[in-house]
Design an enzyme around this catalytic site. Structure first.
Site, short mmCIF file in Angstrom:
data_model
loop_
_atom_site.label_atom_id
_atom_site.label_comp_id
_atom_site.label_asym_id
_atom_site.label_seq_id
_atom_site.Cartn_x
_atom_site.Cartn_y
_atom_site.Cartn_z
CB SER A 17 -0.01 -5.68 7.86
OG SER A 17 0.58 -6.65 8.71
CG ASP B 95 8.84 -5.71 8.92
OD1 ASP B 95 8.56 -6.94 8.92
OD2 ASP B 95 7.96 -4.83 8.84
CG HIS C 26 4.95 -6.66 7.70
ND1 HIS C 26 5.42 -5.74 8.61
CD2 HIS C 26 3.63 -6.78 7.91
CE1 HIS C 26 4.39 -5.31 9.35
NE2 HIS C 26 3.30 -5.93 8.95
#
Lengths: 258, 258
Positions: free
Chosen positions: B15, B198, B201
């Site tokens: 991600s 967050d 990330h």
């Protein structure tokens, strides 16, 4: 390319396309939206007009017989006019009739079965040149010790209208960046700088207007390639994680089979 | 792809790579830097670990015999570990020895002459997982009504060290995102959230550290593909404008012939 599993969106244009990789630019927004669905390829060429880009197109777009083994161009945006609309004797100037003919030629490179670049899978969207905040642009030039350029809001508007006429004639949807930004700014030149980084090139506000209008055009004309209609080429990890047969789950998929 | 004139940079990862199309993300920054030189292809797969990505790699990377007619992958970044470093029984967990073996396998897919994906033109860079701001991340999860996850700063650090060891073993440069961010934040967990959106990330600050370190690694290990060393595939308009032979000037060029 070696990484040849995803089909692509190609953005063809001048500096306003090239600079679209900036944060909040058109290319950046599309790449983020289409991630894991289509790759976004930026073919923006700062300073170019429709005349100069024709031989470039003929070199970068694959000929029909080569297309089967290459990722498909699912969407091609064609966004010129900002430089074509320069006022003679500016060397970037292209007469408006030649501009329209060049746009038609670019459209028909992919849409005409007689073209060596015929690509029936490729959907085309034309984008009109935006307005120009000429006072802001000439101030920027003056700050760089350069003379004012032969550009005008009225000329950009006429090339925007010509773009729409080409769209009607060729049966291709048109994103009217000119009208979108003009209306957003309150239809007064004093409001334009809020949409430009320098009077000629768009900032995040300007790109947002064009991005929203492009997604709307996709919804209306090509809903099958709207990002919301497409699935990931490779499975979401929430599907991989509990899978009893991960080898099967990880087989690449058709993005159109959502 | 139909638009097959430029070679590419491929970003392979989880991600943290996939989200790199965000404004100020790694992919966005690289695409802007390499515009008109290399295309940037994002092969980030949220939630994936090195085990799940191996069959994916085998599907998206062209086999050697198909590479000649496709744009070359000039640079491949491999950036995993964030999910591999989950603590068992988290389903994304990959034991550290298996993680290292998987990284070696990915590197050797392109570097080993015995591999069906052997691509001698492809330069490889490994990137370590970043630290994790675990308190911030668990607060984000709690805000979504989710349980805390089995992740830890220490585990991420051990996988970062393992990544560096793979780099040494395979002779591949490593961008040490872990140390870069840890040092930038003052080597204290309380400073980490400034580099994360967050806790897991990266935000613009975190991506900036990795982008700068990647460009430095390119400078040191592969200076020939540093953006400053490359020319445009198609001529700058300042060269086109005064040209007496525009057809000649507009012929595509080797980016390495600057």
């Amino acid at each position: 390319m070696n990484a040849n599993v995803q089909d692509v969106v190609v953005l063809l244009g001048d500096s306003i396309t090239e600079f679209g990789w900036e944060p909040h630019g058109l290319a950046q927004r599309l790449a983020q939206t289409y991630v894991r669905k289509f790759d976004v390829i930026n073919r923006g060429f700062s300073g170019y007009n429709t005349e100069w880009v024709i031989p470039v197109f003929e070199q970068f777009f694959a000929k029909s017989q080569d297309q089967a083994r290459l990722p498909k161009v699912q969407l091609l945006t064609i966004w010129f006019g900002a430089n074509d609309a320069c006022i003679p004797p500016e060397p970037q100037y292209v007469p408006i009739d030649a501009y329209a003919a060049n746009l038609s030629k670019l459209v028909n490179f992919v849409k005409s079965p007689d073209s060596p670049y015929y690509s029936p899978a490729t959907r085309v969207v034309l984008i009109t040149p935006p307005p120009i905040a000429i006072k802001q642009w000439n101030e920027v030039l003056a700050g760089q010790g350069e003379e004012p350029q032969g550009r005008s809001l009225d000329s950009a508007h006429r090339y925007a209208e010509a773009t729409k006429e080409v769209g009607r004639k060729e049966g291709v949807p048109v994103v009217d960046a000119w009208t979108g930004i003009w209306e957003a700014c309150g239809k007064g030149e004093e409001g334009l700088p809020r949409y430009f980084s320098d009077g000629l090139h768009l900032n995040a506000n300007g790109y947002a207007v064009v991005y929203d209008a492009l997604l709307k055009a996709i919804s209306e004309s090509y809903p099958e390639i709207h990002p919301d209609a497409l699935g990931f080429v490779f499975a979401d990890f929430m599907e991989v994680m509990p899978s009893q047969n991960r080898a099967q789950t990880l087989i690449k998929r058709n993005v159109f089979d959502k």
